[in-house]
Motif scaffolding. Structure first.
Motif: not given
Lengths: 163, 163
Positions: A88, A156-157, B14, B18, B21, B30-31, B33, B52, B55-56, B81, B99-100, B136
């Protein structure tokens, strides 16, 4: 270098891939098992052997995992594993995680690894991935230069925990 | 802290995921959007929204991907995730990639993140994983201390390449 093709690994490639994975000082320092598995050779427990074959079958059957080999005239000279992770984050784009990158030690410095990574990045673009990522042991300083030269950023680490 | 349960996310979670996130300085840097997607809110392109949701659905249908939420009395207060990757390395054991990871910012420091990671590590052990790993951002120094306190070792360099 000789003509190198990159392709999905078959069962017949597994012993050569295991040789590449285990013929590595850092991997040896980490794993307690000696030598290759999944090959029926002496010195390898049947349990480890069965686990390696099961892992190969799992990768082979999974549309989001690809075990790749670099093939020169039928010889496996390199390998990597690609995992495509739906996410996501980053606007819903899939990301490609690269693991277990190896090139046969007598062939290093001839561009096999670089060609394999460029091929993998093309695979990622083909699937519409927004990001490629990997971790590499902090002791592998040659690998750090290799990935930086391909445009990867060491942003990243990387944390690991053995279970 | 209030009773927190950890569970697989549903479609209804969801938008809250979001929000977690995107409510993050590093993710924002970074993003391109703005704000959340997949929620039908203004300021989000329909394309990002569809990506999105896709992806879900992909995560939800994949037995090797789990989108997790920390739920306090029906409110989503954290997420992560989990991706389970079959591997020939390390004697054929699956590895868990995390992740995330996010915890709602007004609830940090109360142990929600730690409880969520301990829960995730139990999930990994339950599946027989040999290794848990994550990356990270190098700027997240609080996160580095957090993972070190859980027993993770910063043994790897984490490389990323935007495609």
């Amino acid at each position: 270098m000789a003509q190198t093709i990159f392709r999905t690994a078959t069962r017949a490639d597994v012993p050569a891939i295991l040789d590449l994975l285990t013929n590595d000082d850092i991997a040896r320092s980490r794993d307690s098992a000696p030598g290759r598995s999944a090959s029926g050779q002496t010195g390898v427990s049947e349990e480890a052997d069965a686990a390696c074959w099961a892992a190969f079958e799992a990768i082979d059957a999974d549309p989001r995992n690809e075990l790749i080999v670099a093939d020169e005239a039928g010889a496996v000279v390199g390998t990597c594993q690609l995992t495509f992770v739906p996410s996501l984050s980053r606007r819903g784009a899939e990301r490609m995680i690269i693991e277990a990158v190896r090139v046969r030690d007598d062939l290093r410095g001839r561009g096999v690894g670089r060609a394999m990574m460029l091929w993998a990045l093309d695979r990622a673009r083909e699937r519409g991935c927004g990001l490629a990522q990997l971790t590499t042991d902090k002791r592998r300083t040659d690998a750090h230069r290799f990935y930086a030269a391909l445009g990867f950023e060491p942003s990243h680490e990387g944390f690991k925990l053995s279970l």
